[in-house]
Design a protein around this motif. Structure first.
Motif, PDB file in Angstrom:
ATOM      1  N   ASN A 225      43.085  33.452  41.544  1.00 43.70           N
ATOM      2  CA  ASN A 225      41.760  33.904  41.145  1.00 43.70           C
ATOM      3  C   ASN A 225      41.721  35.421  40.978  1.00 43.70           C
ATOM      4  O   ASN A 225      42.570  36.145  41.499  1.00 43.70           O
ATOM      5  CB  ASN A 225      40.718  33.494  42.202  1.00 43.70           C
ATOM      6  N   GLU A 226      40.691  35.871  40.238  1.00 45.10           N
ATOM      7  CA  GLU A 226      40.455  37.302  40.089  1.00 45.10           C
ATOM      8  C   GLU A 226      39.794  37.849  41.354  1.00 45.10           C
ATOM      9  O   GLU A 226      38.825  37.282  41.855  1.00 45.10           O
ATOM     10  CB  GLU A 226      39.530  37.564  38.890  1.00 45.10           C
ATOM     11  N   VAL A 227      40.308  38.954  41.864  1.00 45.35           N
ATOM     12  CA  VAL A 227      39.744  39.634  43.032  1.00 45.35           C
ATOM     13  C   VAL A 227      39.074  40.913  42.554  1.00 45.35           C
ATOM     14  O   VAL A 227      39.701  41.732  41.860  1.00 45.35           O
ATOM     15  CB  VAL A 227      40.839  39.967  44.062  1.00 45.35           C
ATOM     16  N   ALA A 228      37.795  41.112  42.901  1.00 39.59           N
ATOM     17  CA  ALA A 228      37.118  42.357  42.566  1.00 39.59           C
ATOM     18  C   ALA A 228      37.758  43.496  43.341  1.00 39.59           C
ATOM     19  O   ALA A 228      37.968  43.399  44.552  1.00 39.59           O
ATOM     20  CB  ALA A 228      35.628  42.255  42.891  1.00 39.59           C
ATOM     21  N   LYS A 229      38.067  44.603  42.649  1.00 39.17           N
ATOM     22  CA  LYS A 229      38.837  45.687  43.248  1.00 39.17           C
ATOM     23  C   LYS A 229      38.142  47.026  43.042  1.00 39.17           C
ATOM     24  O   LYS A 229      37.417  47.247  42.074  1.00 39.17           O
ATOM     25  CB  LYS A 229      40.232  45.784  42.613  1.00 39.17           C
ATOM     26  N   LEU A 230      38.445  47.916  43.980  1.00 41.05           N
ATOM     27  CA  LEU A 230      38.109  49.323  43.850  1.00 41.05           C
ATOM     28  C   LEU A 230      39.347  50.119  44.217  1.00 41.05           C
ATOM     29  O   LEU A 230      39.918  49.926  45.293  1.00 41.05           O
ATOM     30  CB  LEU A 230      36.944  49.694  44.778  1.00 41.05           C
ATOM     31  N   TRP A 231      39.776  50.996  43.309  1.00 40.06           N
ATOM     32  CA  TRP A 231      40.885  51.893  43.597  1.00 40.06           C
ATOM     33  C   TRP A 231      40.330  53.295  43.845  1.00 40.06           C
ATOM     34  O   TRP A 231      39.561  53.823  43.041  1.00 40.06           O
ATOM     35  CB  TRP A 231      41.866  51.947  42.425  1.00 40.06           C
ATOM     36  N   LYS A 232      40.705  53.894  44.964  1.00 37.41           N
ATOM     37  CA  LYS A 232      40.362  55.284  45.250  1.00 37.41           C
ATOM     38  C   LYS A 232      41.653  56.078  45.269  1.00 37.41           C
ATOM     39  O   LYS A 232      42.530  55.832  46.103  1.00 37.41           O
ATOM     40  CB  LYS A 232      39.630  55.419  46.590  1.00 37.41           C
ATOM     41  N   ASN A 233      41.779  56.966  44.305  1.00 37.85           N
ATOM     42  CA  ASN A 233      43.006  57.765  44.173  1.00 37.85           C
ATOM     43  C   ASN A 233      44.240  56.873  44.114  1.00 37.85           C
ATOM     44  O   ASN A 233      45.290  57.182  44.688  1.00 37.85           O
ATOM     45  CB  ASN A 233      43.114  58.771  45.316  1.00 37.85           C
ATOM     46  N   GLY A 234      44.092  55.742  43.436  1.00 38.38           N
ATOM     47  CA  GLY A 234      45.205  54.835  43.211  1.00 38.38           C
ATOM     48  C   GLY A 234      45.444  53.818  44.295  1.00 38.38           C
ATOM     49  O   GLY A 234      46.266  52.905  44.117  1.00 38.38           O
ATOM     50  N   VAL A 235      44.730  53.931  45.423  1.00 35.95           N
ATOM     51  CA  VAL A 235      44.896  52.987  46.532  1.00 35.95           C
ATOM     52  C   VAL A 235      43.858  51.881  46.400  1.00 35.95           C
ATOM     53  O   VAL A 235      42.654  52.150  46.313  1.00 35.95           O
ATOM     54  CB  VAL A 235      44.747  53.692  47.896  1.00 35.95           C
ATOM     55  N   ALA A 236      44.313  50.634  46.409  1.00 35.59           N
ATOM     56  CA  ALA A 236      43.444  49.492  46.141  1.00 35.59           C
ATOM     57  C   ALA A 236      42.661  49.051  47.366  1.00 35.59           C
ATOM     58  O   ALA A 236      43.188  49.032  48.488  1.00 35.59           O
ATOM     59  CB  ALA A 236      44.258  48.316  45.617  1.00 35.59           C
ATOM     60  N   ILE A 237      41.404  48.704  47.141  1.00 36.39           N
ATOM     61  CA  ILE A 237      40.535  48.103  48.151  1.00 36.39           C
ATOM     62  C   ILE A 237      40.007  46.797  47.575  1.00 36.39           C
ATOM     63  O   ILE A 237      39.466  46.771  46.468  1.00 36.39           O
ATOM     64  CB  ILE A 237      39.350  49.034  48.484  1.00 36.39           C
ATOM     65  N   ASN A 238      40.182  45.706  48.310  1.00 33.40           N
ATOM     66  CA  ASN A 238      39.637  44.422  47.871  1.00 33.40           C
ATOM     67  C   ASN A 238      38.155  44.336  48.222  1.00 33.40           C
ATOM     68  O   ASN A 238      37.766  44.563  49.369  1.00 33.40           O
ATOM     69  CB  ASN A 238      40.376  43.258  48.537  1.00 33.40           C
ATOM     70  N   LEU A 239      37.342  43.984  47.233  1.00 37.38           N
ATOM     71  CA  LEU A 239      35.915  43.774  47.472  1.00 37.38           C
ATOM     72  C   LEU A 239      35.605  42.310  47.759  1.00 37.38           C
ATOM     73  O   LEU A 239      34.550  42.001  48.320  1.00 37.38           O
ATOM     74  CB  LEU A 239      35.105  44.252  46.266  1.00 37.38           C
ATOM     75  N   THR A 240      36.504  41.425  47.363  1.00 38.21           N
ATOM     76  CA  THR A 240      36.336  39.987  47.615  1.00 38.21           C
ATOM     77  C   THR A 240      37.638  39.429  48.164  1.00 38.21           C
ATOM     78  O   THR A 240      38.697  40.070  48.072  1.00 38.21           O
ATOM     79  CB  THR A 240      35.938  39.238  46.330  1.00 38.21           C
TER      80      THR A 240
END
Length: 344
Positions: A225-240
């Motif tokens: 499945n697709e995971v909603a993501k946020l990258w801060k300065n290239g480092v990934a954070i999973n939102l889901t």
């Protein structure tokens, strides 16, 4: 869709001079009331064609006459000028466009298909992110004052979705389809590309620069499945957590708070979502299909644009602090793709 920078104009306080009259001394300090203007863009069908739309405080203006299908993808305001990016389509070919105060300009000649993702204005310079087909592949590019710069070389399909300018630096995010067929989320800084994903399918949809920090929202497949993501300065954070498909469509930073608008499936329907510092809030109850495309913060108010299905049609929506307002009446398909707020 899509995302987008929404800077705020400063609040102008006008202090009146204390005056004496023959009757009384006036020591009151008067200030201009704050005027908030909310701009939203997207489209509404006329039965057969999409009409690019601009809503200002809920009042709609057509950007096209409906003879050719068109969609507005992004809006920004600089001073008294309103800039809109979008696309006008004839058959399968799209022409990348921008409107300044309702007056259209073609960014491409219509020979090959093209589209825009977002628009950004700094000083007197107008930047638009998008892509154009070259006959064999799509080229990621941006236009500065109408002049195109290619971000990819045409060996693979590549798409620029969003642009942000900070000082002398030009940031663009999007995605590239590799030779192996893998979609790779990308970030370009001054034309130099960095991969945000590698082995998994990923896309960058929106970016925001705050000081030295660069935020990109998007998605990445976890294998199923697709995971909603946020990258801060290239480092990934999973939102889901990847149980259901989810997408981070727009990112906005206000002070220490990071907002992401998007949507997540509940197993049967997509639920419009807003994440604040990684904590999810549902904008819809999941009974109807709904998507959030854009987020902007003005003071303590949070605005989100998107759509919700009314049973048969998409209704363009604007949420302010979670409370929904319909931009269209639901008789035709419509959506809001971008929101911008000014305060005077």
């Amino acid at each position: 869709m899509k995302t987008k920078y929404f800077p705020l104009l400063s609040i102008i306080l006008i202090i009146t001079i204390n005056s004496l009259t023959s009757c009384k001394k006036n020591n009151d300090v008067t200030e201009n009331p704050k005027v908030t203007n909310v701009y939203a863009v997207g489209y509404e069908r006329n039965g057969t064609k999409n009409i690019a739309k601009l809503w200002k405080n809920g009042v709609a203006t057509n950007l096209s006459d409906g003879t050719i299908s068109s969609t507005a993808t992004s809006v920004t305001v600089s001073g008294k000028d309103v800039y809109v990016a979008g696309v006008e389509s004839i058959g399968t070919k799209g022409t990348a466009k921008m409107w300044k105060n309702g007056v259209p300009t073609n960014l491409t000649n219509g020979v090959y298909s093209a589209s825009t993702g977002s628009i950004f204005v700094l000083s007197n310079d107008v930047y638009v992110a998008g892509y154009e087909y070259n006959g064999t592949k799509y080229i990621a590019k941006y236009w500065k004052n109408g002049i195109a710069t290619n971000l990819s070389n045409g060996t693979t399909d590549c798409f620029a979705q969003t642009i942000f300018v900070s000082g002398n630096d030009i940031y663009v995010s999007g995605y590239e389809v590799s030779v192996a067929g893998i979609t790779v989320a990308k970030l370009w800084k001054n034309g130099v590309a960095t991969n945000l994903t590698n082995s998994a399918f990923g896309m960058g949809w929106s970016l925001f620069v705050s000081g030295t920090d660069v935020y990109v929202s998007g998605s990445e497949i976890n294998g199923a499945n697709e995971v909603a993501k946020l990258w801060k300065n290239g480092v990934a954070i999973n939102l889901t957590n990847g149980t259901n498909d989810a997408f981070g469509e727009s990112v906005y930073v206000s002070g220490n708070d990071v907002y992401v608008a998007g949507y997540e499936s509940n197993g049967t329907k997509s639920v419009a979502k807003l994440w604040k510092n990684g904590v999810a809030n549902s904008l819809t109850n999941g009974s109807n299909e709904a998507l959030a495309w854009s987020v902007v913060v003005s003071g303590t108010d949070v605005y989100v644009g998107g759509y919700e299905v009314n049973g048969t049609k998409y209704v363009a929506k604007l949420w302010k602090n979670g409370v929904a307002t319909n931009l269209t009446d639901g008789t035709e398909f419509a959506s809001c793709y971008s929101v911008f707020v000014t305060e005077n």
